[in-house]
Design a protein around this motif. Structure first.
Motif, PDB file in Angstrom:
ATOM      1  N   ILE A  69       1.179  40.059  67.070  1.00 33.64           N
ATOM      2  CA  ILE A  69       1.371  41.022  68.148  1.00 33.64           C
ATOM      3  C   ILE A  69       0.599  40.493  69.336  1.00 33.64           C
ATOM      4  CG2 ILE A  69       1.037  43.390  68.928  1.00 33.64           C
ATOM      5  CD1 ILE A  69       0.993  44.162  65.914  1.00 33.64           C
ATOM      6  N   GLN A  70       1.277  40.384  70.472  1.00 34.69           N
ATOM      7  CA  GLN A  70       0.645  39.865  71.679  1.00 34.69           C
ATOM      8  C   GLN A  70       0.672  40.961  72.740  1.00 34.69           C
ATOM      9  OE1 GLN A  70       2.688  36.470  73.190  1.00 34.69           O
ATOM     10  NE2 GLN A  70       1.214  36.106  74.816  1.00 34.69           N
ATOM     11  N   VAL A  71      -0.495  41.317  73.277  1.00 40.08           N
ATOM     12  CA  VAL A  71      -0.581  42.339  74.315  1.00 40.08           C
ATOM     13  C   VAL A  71      -0.337  41.666  75.665  1.00 40.08           C
ATOM     14  CG1 VAL A  71      -2.034  44.089  75.390  1.00 40.08           C
ATOM     15  CG2 VAL A  71      -2.212  43.662  72.937  1.00 40.08           C
ATOM     16  N   ASP A  72       0.758  42.061  76.339  1.00 41.63           N
ATOM     17  CA  ASP A  72       1.119  41.466  77.623  1.00 41.63           C
ATOM     18  C   ASP A  72       0.393  42.144  78.779  1.00 41.63           C
ATOM     19  OD1 ASP A  72       2.843  39.746  76.262  1.00 41.63           O
ATOM     20  OD2 ASP A  72       4.503  41.161  76.414  1.00 41.63           O
ATOM     21  N   SER A 116       4.426  42.192  72.828  1.00 42.78           N
ATOM     22  CA  SER A 116       5.470  41.362  72.242  1.00 42.78           C
ATOM     23  C   SER A 116       5.169  41.286  70.753  1.00 42.78           C
ATOM     24  CB  SER A 116       5.456  39.954  72.837  1.00 42.78           C
ATOM     25  OG  SER A 116       5.691  40.003  74.213  1.00 42.78           O
ATOM     26  N   VAL A 117       6.094  41.780  69.956  1.00 44.95           N
ATOM     27  CA  VAL A 117       5.931  41.766  68.504  1.00 44.95           C
ATOM     28  C   VAL A 117       6.835  40.672  67.964  1.00 44.95           C
ATOM     29  CG1 VAL A 117       6.079  43.113  66.388  1.00 44.95           C
ATOM     30  CG2 VAL A 117       5.520  44.255  68.535  1.00 44.95           C
ATOM     31  N   TYR A 118       6.237  39.688  67.328  1.00 42.02           N
ATOM     32  CA  TYR A 118       6.999  38.573  66.772  1.00 42.02           C
ATOM     33  C   TYR A 118       7.254  38.852  65.296  1.00 42.02           C
ATOM     34  CZ  TYR A 118       5.988  36.171  71.095  1.00 42.02           C
ATOM     35  OH  TYR A 118       5.914  35.838  72.419  1.00 42.02           O
ATOM     36  N   VAL A 119       8.561  38.971  64.956  1.00 47.43           N
ATOM     37  CA  VAL A 119       8.980  39.345  63.605  1.00 47.43           C
ATOM     38  C   VAL A 119       9.650  38.151  62.943  1.00 47.43           C
ATOM     39  CG1 VAL A 119      10.349  40.983  62.276  1.00 47.43           C
ATOM     40  CG2 VAL A 119       9.373  41.681  64.450  1.00 47.43           C
ATOM     41  N   ARG A 120       9.307  37.910  61.676  1.00 47.56           N
ATOM     42  CA  ARG A 120       9.943  36.839  60.896  1.00 47.56           C
ATOM     43  C   ARG A 120      11.280  37.344  60.376  1.00 47.56           C
ATOM     44  NH1 ARG A 120       4.738  36.023  58.176  1.00 47.56           N
ATOM     45  NH2 ARG A 120       3.801  34.201  59.125  1.00 47.56           N
ATOM     46  N   LEU A 121      12.331  36.571  60.646  1.00 47.70           N
ATOM     47  CA  LEU A 121      13.658  36.903  60.147  1.00 47.70           C
ATOM     48  C   LEU A 121      14.159  35.782  59.257  1.00 47.70           C
ATOM     49  CD1 LEU A 121      15.410  38.235  63.371  1.00 47.70           C
ATOM     50  CD2 LEU A 121      14.478  39.565  61.504  1.00 47.70           C
ATOM     51  N   LYS A 122      14.741  36.162  58.127  1.00 45.50           N
ATOM     52  CA  LYS A 122      15.344  35.170  57.244  1.00 45.50           C
ATOM     53  C   LYS A 122      16.842  35.239  57.408  1.00 45.50           C
ATOM     54  CE  LYS A 122      11.792  34.836  53.736  1.00 45.50           C
ATOM     55  NZ  LYS A 122      11.461  34.918  52.313  1.00 45.50           N
ATOM     56  N   GLU A 123      17.436  34.109  57.764  1.00 48.26           N
ATOM     57  CA  GLU A 123      18.885  33.999  57.905  1.00 48.26           C
ATOM     58  C   GLU A 123      19.350  32.889  56.977  1.00 48.26           C
ATOM     59  OE1 GLU A 123      19.152  33.225  62.073  1.00 48.26           O
ATOM     60  OE2 GLU A 123      19.084  35.340  62.590  1.00 48.26           O
ATOM     61  N   GLY A 124      19.848  33.282  55.825  1.00 52.11           N
ATOM     62  CA  GLY A 124      20.239  32.287  54.819  1.00 52.11           C
ATOM     63  C   GLY A 124      18.990  31.640  54.250  1.00 52.11           C
ATOM     64  N   ASP A 125      18.891  30.314  54.370  1.00 47.99           N
ATOM     65  CA  ASP A 125      17.712  29.619  53.866  1.00 47.99           C
ATOM     66  C   ASP A 125      16.729  29.282  54.985  1.00 47.99           C
ATOM     67  OD1 ASP A 125      19.434  27.851  55.041  1.00 47.99           O
ATOM     68  OD2 ASP A 125      19.064  26.215  53.632  1.00 47.99           O
ATOM     69  N   HIS A 174      -4.277  41.338  63.880  1.00 47.91           N
ATOM     70  CA  HIS A 174      -3.666  41.649  65.161  1.00 47.91           C
ATOM     71  C   HIS A 174      -4.713  42.140  66.164  1.00 47.91           C
ATOM     72  CE1 HIS A 174       0.081  41.117  63.111  1.00 47.91           C
ATOM     73  NE2 HIS A 174      -0.152  42.133  62.304  1.00 47.91           N
ATOM     74  N   PRO A 175      -4.467  41.913  67.444  1.00 49.37           N
ATOM     75  CA  PRO A 175      -5.423  42.391  68.466  1.00 49.37           C
ATOM     76  C   PRO A 175      -5.351  43.906  68.598  1.00 49.37           C
ATOM     77  CG  PRO A 175      -3.478  41.527  69.527  1.00 49.37           C
ATOM     78  CD  PRO A 175      -3.336  41.227  68.051  1.00 49.37           C
ATOM     79  N   LYS A 176      -6.375  44.486  69.197  1.00 45.85           N
ATOM     80  CA  LYS A 176      -6.382  45.926  69.448  1.00 45.85           C
ATOM     81  C   LYS A 176      -5.401  46.220  70.575  1.00 45.85           C
ATOM     82  CE  LYS A 176     -10.234  47.163  67.101  1.00 45.85           C
ATOM     83  NZ  LYS A 176     -10.242  48.071  66.032  1.00 45.85           N
ATOM     84  N   PHE A 225      10.161  40.978  70.002  1.00 49.46           N
ATOM     85  CA  PHE A 225      10.609  42.290  70.439  1.00 49.46           C
ATOM     86  C   PHE A 225       9.589  42.754  71.463  1.00 49.46           C
ATOM     87  CE2 PHE A 225      11.234  46.861  70.288  1.00 49.46           C
ATOM     88  CZ  PHE A 225      12.609  46.982  70.196  1.00 49.46           C
ATOM     89  N   LYS A 226       9.982  42.756  72.750  1.00 51.51           N
ATOM     90  CA  LYS A 226       9.050  43.078  73.830  1.00 51.51           C
ATOM     91  C   LYS A 226       9.347  44.463  74.353  1.00 51.51           C
ATOM     92  CE  LYS A 226       8.506  38.318  75.278  1.00 51.51           C
ATOM     93  NZ  LYS A 226       8.401  37.391  76.394  1.00 51.51           N
ATOM     94  N   GLY A 227       8.285  45.276  74.473  1.00 49.35           N
ATOM     95  CA  GLY A 227       8.471  46.627  74.987  1.00 49.35           C
ATOM     96  C   GLY A 227       7.149  47.355  75.118  1.00 49.35           C
ATOM     97  N   VAL A 228       7.247  48.658  75.315  1.00 50.18           N
ATOM     98  CA  VAL A 228       6.074  49.520  75.512  1.00 50.18           C
ATOM     99  C   VAL A 228       5.785  50.268  74.220  1.00 50.18           C
ATOM    100  CG1 VAL A 228       5.160  51.477  76.823  1.00 50.18           C
ATOM    101  CG2 VAL A 228       6.651  49.831  77.936  1.00 50.18           C
ATOM    102  N   VAL A 229       4.522  50.299  73.824  1.00 47.90           N
ATOM    103  CA  VAL A 229       4.117  51.066  72.644  1.00 47.90           C
ATOM    104  C   VAL A 229       4.155  52.532  73.040  1.00 47.90           C
ATOM    105  CG1 VAL A 229       2.279  51.517  70.995  1.00 47.90           C
ATOM    106  CG2 VAL A 229       2.647  49.200  71.828  1.00 47.90           C
ATOM    107  N   ILE A 230       5.046  53.314  72.405  1.00 49.32           N
ATOM    108  CA  ILE A 230       5.150  54.726  72.764  1.00 49.32           C
ATOM    109  C   ILE A 230       4.436  55.624  71.768  1.00 49.32           C
ATOM    110  CG2 ILE A 230       7.251  54.445  74.095  1.00 49.32           C
ATOM    111  CD1 ILE A 230       8.758  55.743  71.748  1.00 49.32           C
ATOM    112  N   SER A 231       4.106  55.097  70.583  1.00 52.49           N
ATOM    113  CA  SER A 231       3.338  55.914  69.644  1.00 52.49           C
ATOM    114  C   SER A 231       2.688  55.039  68.583  1.00 52.49           C
ATOM    115  CB  SER A 231       4.222  56.965  68.966  1.00 52.49           C
ATOM    116  OG  SER A 231       5.070  56.356  68.021  1.00 52.49           O
TER     117      SER A 231
END
Length: 162
Positions: free
Chosen positions: A88-91, A28-37, A18-20, A44-50
């Motif tokens: 993780i992509q820094v916008d 923008s945090v790209y999360v892998r989700l499994k839905e069935g098969d 991941h980038p610094k 998930f786009k937002g501000v890093v608060i901690s």
């Protein structure tokens, strides 16, 4: 024995994929989700608060991202080295003076905005230094008596008391 295994795992994870990023950055945090098969990516786009105190120092490093979704604040905690986090992509980056931005929880609208960081801060300083002449360059410019105009003097009239 366990410590040697943990050290080996942490050494493998040191070169993070991941980038610094820092607290205050919009990511923008790209999360892998499994839905069935099927498997899909969810952003998930937002501000890093901690970031955890161990961030960047081990396998247990975590960070928290906050976003406003339909007027409701949503926070999500991500382990940096989780296999579920695809990328993780820094916008954008912001100038912040805190290591934790928990005060954003109480703010809404324009008050919750962070000041954008200078994109080319070093470049702007270098260009400005190139444009402004040095003291030696100024001293070498010949100046004649008629070149400089005197600034007009302002009339200072005292107001009379009535």
């Amino acid at each position: 024995m366990k410590e040697a295994i943990l050290e080996k795992i942490e050494n493998e994870l040191k070169g993070s994929k991941h980038p610094k990023f820092a607290v205050g950055d919009k990511v923008s945090v790209y999360v892998r989700l499994k839905e069935g098969d099927k498997e899909r990516l969810q952003a998930f786009k937002g501000v890093v608060i901690s970031k955890t105190p161990k961030s960047g120092k081990g396998a247990g490093a975590m960070f928290t991202v906050r976003k406003i979704s339909e007027g409701v604040g949503v926070e999500r905690v991500f382990p940096i080295n989780s296999p579920a986090v695809d990328r993780i992509q820094v916008d954008s980056s912001s100038d912040v003076r805190r290591s934790r931005l928990y005060y954003l929880r109480a703010l809404q609208g324009k008050k919750a905005r962070l000041k954008e960081a200078e994109k080319f801060g070093d470049l702007v300083g270098a260009k400005a230094a190139a444009v402004v002449p040095t003291a030696e360059e100024l001293a070498s410019i010949p100046v004649e008596a008629g070149d400089v105009e005197a600034a007009p003097k302002k009339d200072k009239k005292k107001k009379e008391k009535k």
